[in-house]
Design an enzyme around this catalytic site. Sequence first.
Site: not given
Length: 246
Positions: A8-9, A35, A37, A50, A110, A112, A230
């Site tokens: 995540h990120r 993943e 943003d 993000h 994603e 954003k 994460d």
Amino acid sequence: MKTLNLAHRGFSGQYPENTMIAFEKAYETGADGIELDAQLTKDGEVVLFHDETLERLTNGKGHLTDHTLNELKAYSINCQIQAGLPEQKIPTLREYFDWVQDKNFVTNIELKTATSENIGLEEKVLDLIEDYHLEDQIIISSFHRGNMVRVKRLNPNIQTGLLVAGCNERIIQTTKELGMDYIHPHALCLDEELVEVANSYNLKINTWTVNEKADLEKAEKAGINAIITDFPNRLRKIQEKQSASV
Ligand code: G3P
Ligand code: CA
């Protein structure tokens, strides 16, 4: 089928989120993908960031979308999460694709945006994916249905997932009707019934954001497409232990 381990990120549990070092470390730790943003700068470049504003994550101030790429590149990303890291800048999607293009690595982008108003982000992201021939390795997601409908209209072959904070059969049905390949429910909604209903609609599940060992173990057993975490190192350990015991 193996559940994918998506960082995540990037590896944001140990490295500054949405930075090249967080992406590289996710890859090194054995994640299956990441993943990230995506947002548009004032001058229409796709950058990976993000927040709406710069204060939490950089030494800049104000809204990201009020800055050009050159202005954003003058700022440094806050790296307090770990001492001794090299300086990090806000990456562009192009820089990320330069790095990932020769790797077998899934990327969940994603979109954003503050609303589902068409600001041209979908088109720019899709053009870049096509330039780099990365169509098969990408999943695009958004909380905004309008964004996702535009993605599918512009390129029906791109894999897409709708992000949802809450989930029930009606939401699953709508997600399917929108033409999505995946539903991305918050981990708190993930249970056997949800998996069953999503399966019955032929919709795969990518859940977010699962970090604690017990929760990762539970999600790993749920038989879903991907877990967004994460801590890709923790999930990797669980998956290795599980495959050794089979
Ligand atoms: O894509 C899953 C998750 O990243 C959505 O929430 O706030 O972490 O971007 P957020
Ligand atoms: Ca995200």
